[in-house]
Structure formats: structure tokens, C-alpha cells
Design a protein around this motif. Structure first.
Motif, PDB file in Angstrom:
ATOM      1  N   GLN A   1       0.972  -1.083  -0.081  1.00  0.00           N
ATOM      2  CA  GLN A   1      -0.085   0.001   0.037  1.00  0.00           C
ATOM      3  C   GLN A   1       0.919   1.306  -0.020  1.00  0.00           C
ATOM      4  O   GLN A   1       1.881   1.259   0.522  1.00  0.00           O
ATOM      5  CB  GLN A   1      -0.871  -0.012   1.149  1.00  0.00           C
ATOM      6  N   THR A   2       0.328   2.280  -0.791  1.00  0.00           N
ATOM      7  CA  THR A   2       1.356   3.373  -0.879  1.00  0.00           C
ATOM      8  C   THR A   2       1.374   4.229   0.348  1.00  0.00           C
ATOM      9  O   THR A   2       2.442   5.190   0.206  1.00  0.00           O
ATOM     10  CB  THR A   2       0.661   4.316  -2.045  1.00  0.00           C
ATOM     11  N   ASN A   3       0.645   4.075   1.367  1.00  0.00           N
ATOM     12  CA  ASN A   3       0.729   4.883   2.432  1.00  0.00           C
ATOM     13  C   ASN A   3       1.478   4.150   3.680  1.00  0.00           C
ATOM     14  O   ASN A   3       1.842   4.707   4.709  1.00  0.00           O
ATOM     15  CB  ASN A   3      -0.615   4.913   3.083  1.00  0.00           C
ATOM     16  N   LYS A   4       1.933   2.950   3.305  1.00  0.00           N
ATOM     17  CA  LYS A   4       2.961   2.506   4.225  1.00  0.00           C
ATOM     18  C   LYS A   4       4.424   3.159   4.559  1.00  0.00           C
ATOM     19  O   LYS A   4       4.730   3.701   3.278  1.00  0.00           O
ATOM     20  CB  LYS A   4       3.349   0.970   3.910  1.00  0.00           C
ATOM     21  N   LEU A   5       4.886   3.281   5.451  1.00  0.00           N
ATOM     22  CA  LEU A   5       6.375   4.047   5.668  1.00  0.00           C
ATOM     23  C   LEU A   5       7.608   3.420   4.867  1.00  0.00           C
ATOM     24  O   LEU A   5       8.060   4.315   4.082  1.00  0.00           O
ATOM     25  CB  LEU A   5       6.655   3.927   7.045  1.00  0.00           C
TER      26      LEU A   5
ATOM     27  N   CYS B   1       7.078   1.910   1.827  1.00  0.00           N
ATOM     28  CA  CYS B   1       6.789   2.309   0.404  1.00  0.00           C
ATOM     29  C   CYS B   1       7.119   3.917   0.179  1.00  0.00           C
ATOM     30  O   CYS B   1       7.545   4.182  -0.690  1.00  0.00           O
ATOM     31  CB  CYS B   1       5.239   2.154   0.073  1.00  0.00           C
ATOM     32  N   ILE B   2       6.780   4.801   1.154  1.00  0.00           N
ATOM     33  CA  ILE B   2       6.831   6.115   1.077  1.00  0.00           C
ATOM     34  C   ILE B   2       8.515   6.192   1.250  1.00  0.00           C
ATOM     35  O   ILE B   2       9.051   7.195   0.225  1.00  0.00           O
ATOM     36  CB  ILE B   2       6.432   6.962   2.028  1.00  0.00           C
TER      37      ILE B   2
END
Length: 299
Positions: A180-184, A186-187
Motif C-alpha cells: 500500500q502506498t501509505n506504508k512507511l 513504500c513512502i
């Protein structure tokens, strides 16, 4: 920044105070990550308590040092793997386990300990880890320490740690890009990737390793178009495993052809894989046969 971190600590203190929670300050440290030793360490407080500054911190079992050097993490895993290997060798000696079973148990019981956290520290110098595995393999075959490593890997069919680490790092990267793009994680990866693409002088060694590994495995299309779904992720894992095995076998055979010490061995071996005589013969006889095939004798 130091100010932001202090504000976060103040917020944590107020939250814990409100809900009557306690923070174990004995296990709470601050680490300033930088290339060289920091001359002036900023002081942080949790309430009225000074937070201890440390040069390294063990997070989820991985030792992280202020200069981004993971030698301490590698040394820790080797020490733990040594204990696991000792227990395995003691029990295998008592039970008189054959070489194939011993090798399988090593892969299942010792290797996971040795490579714990390699998705993070595996992009650095892994020579100590390679040496650990080479010593074990030469020990179970009872051959000279000067025996060419390519012969050992060709005879047992086990991949060097380098390729196993490569698989695990690439699989970890695949999990990040499909998460998921909101995971730390991934960010953070997207931030490092933007620095990498901008040819920043302070680019991430980890991101560079991913790109170089995909180029080496001839999977650069995966770098340009990363997997997007769970099915694609599973296919990517299988493809990476196949490519790593293919590259390993190709490199080992090239080394055997190029090394003059393998002149005798080339008469018997033209492919990479576990040799059946290591199981068919008695263990001591198999070790004698291995020495003869490797020219590791006094003849």
C-alpha cells in the motif's frame, strides 16, 4: 530535524501521561546517522529525563550503527549461526547423519539464522558470511581449505550466500513496490528512488543494488515496470529464483574451466548438482572419493 524529533518526544510524553503508559528509558536511545562521528550531539528529553545517545542500536534484531556500517550486524548473525551450527554438528555426529541430510538441515536451521536481516545489510560487504558457509561445506567433505570454492559448490549443488541474499533482497523490494502506498516503507522507497533517478550524489546504496541486480539477472524490464499485483509478485519471485540459479551454475562452470587446479575435476564434472556418490557410499568413503576427484590428495 532535532526540533521535530523533540516535538515528537513531547507528544509521546503527553500521550503516555494521559493514558498512564510507561516508556522503558533503559531501552530508549537516540542515534545520529552520519558519515563521520558527530562532534556536537543534540540533547533530547522525554519529559524531564535525558534520552541517552548511542553510536548503535539494535532494532528488531538488526544492529544499526551511526555510520550506516552493518559489520556489527553481520558479526552478530555469524556468532548466532556459529552456535546453531555447533549444535547441528554435534547432533549429526551422534546420529551419523549422511551428507545430504546434514546439508538440508544446514539450509533449514543455520542459514536462516545467518541471513536474518540480510534484506537490509546484504548490500554491503558479505565476505565474512561467504567464508562462514565455505568453511562448513569444506568441513563436511573434509577437504583442504585451499580446495577451489567453485569445486565445492559444483559438487554439492548449494548456491553461495551471495545469490541467496540477492533473491531475498529482490523479493523484499517486490513486497515494497506492491504494498500500500501509505506504508512507511513504500513512502521511504519512493523518496530514495527519486534521489536515485535524479543522480543525487547521496543516492541510496540499497536502491542502486536493486537496479544492478536486475540488470545482472537480465530483468531490467522489471525495474522499469515493477510488479503491481500479488500474482505478478509471485511470478517475479519464481523468475528471480530461476535466474539466480542459472547465473550461479553458469559462473561456477566458467570458474572450473578457467582454474588450472580444476584440470582433473573437469574430467568428471560438466554440470552443477549434488553428486549421488556422497549418499551411496559410506560417509568416510565418500569423503575419500571427494578428495580424489578434487585432487586433494598426496598422489
Amino acid at each position: 530535524s532535532p526540533k521535530d524529533l523533540q516535538n515528537s518526544l513531547d507528544s509521546l510524553y503527553e500521550y503516555c501521561k494521559k493514558w498512564k503508559l510507561t516508556v522503558n528509558m533503559d531501552k530508549t536511545n537516540t542515534v545520529v546517522f552520519c558519515k563521520g562521528k558527530i562532534t556536537k550531539v543534540p540533547q533530547f528529553k522525554y519529559g524531564n529525563i535525558n534520552v541517552t545517545y548511542a553510536h548503535s542500536y539494535t532494532y528488531l534484531g538488526v544492529v544499526m550503527k551511526y555510520n550506516n556500517n552493518f559489520d556489527s550486524a553481520i558479526d552478530k548473525q555469524i556468532a548466532q549461526a556459529n552456535r546453531a551450527l555447533h549444535n547441528l554438528l554435534v547432533k549429526s555426529s551422534r546420529l551419523k547423519l549422511p551428507i545430504d541430510i546434514l546439508l538440508s538441515l544446514y539450509n533449514m536451521l543455520v542459514l536462516p539464522v545467518l541471513l536474518y536481516g540480510c534484506e537490509i545489510w546484504g548490500v554491503g560487504n558479505i565476505s565474512k558470511v561467504e567464508t562462514f558457509q565455505r568453511k562448513f561445506m569444506k568441513k563436511i567433505l573434509k577437504v583442504n581449505y585451499l580446495t577451489p570454492t567453485c569445486i565445492i559448490y559444483a559438487e554439492l549443488g548449494n548456491m553461495p550466500v551471495e545469490y541467496i541474499i540477492k533473491q531475498r533482497i529482490l523479493n523484499y523490494w517486490c513486497r515494497i513496490v506492491t504494498s500500500q502506498t501509505n506504508k512507511l516503507s513504500c513512502i521511504m522507497y519512493k523518496y530514495l528512488l527519486s534521489r536515485h533517478n535524479a543522480l543525487d550524489t547521496v543516492s541510496s546504496k540499497w536502491v542502486t543494488y536493486i537496479e544492478n541486480s536486475l540488470v545482472e539477472l537480465k530483468l531490467i524490464d522489471q525495474w522499469n515496470n515493477p510488479p503491481q499485483s500479488l500474482d505478478m509478485r509471485n511470478s517475479f519471485k519464481r523468475l528471480v529464483k530461476y535466474k539466480c540459479r542459472e547465473l550461479f551454475e553458469s559462473n561456477v562452470l566458467k570458474q572450473i574451466i578457467a582454474d588450472s587446479r580444476c584440470n582433473n575435476y573437469r574430467l568428471f564434472k560438466n554440470s552443477v548438482g549434488f553428486e549421488e556418490y556422497l549418499v551411496i557410499l559410506d560417509k568416510s568413503q565418500a569423503q575419500i572419493m571427494a578428495k580424489w576427484r578434487f585432487s586433494d590428495n598426496l598422489l
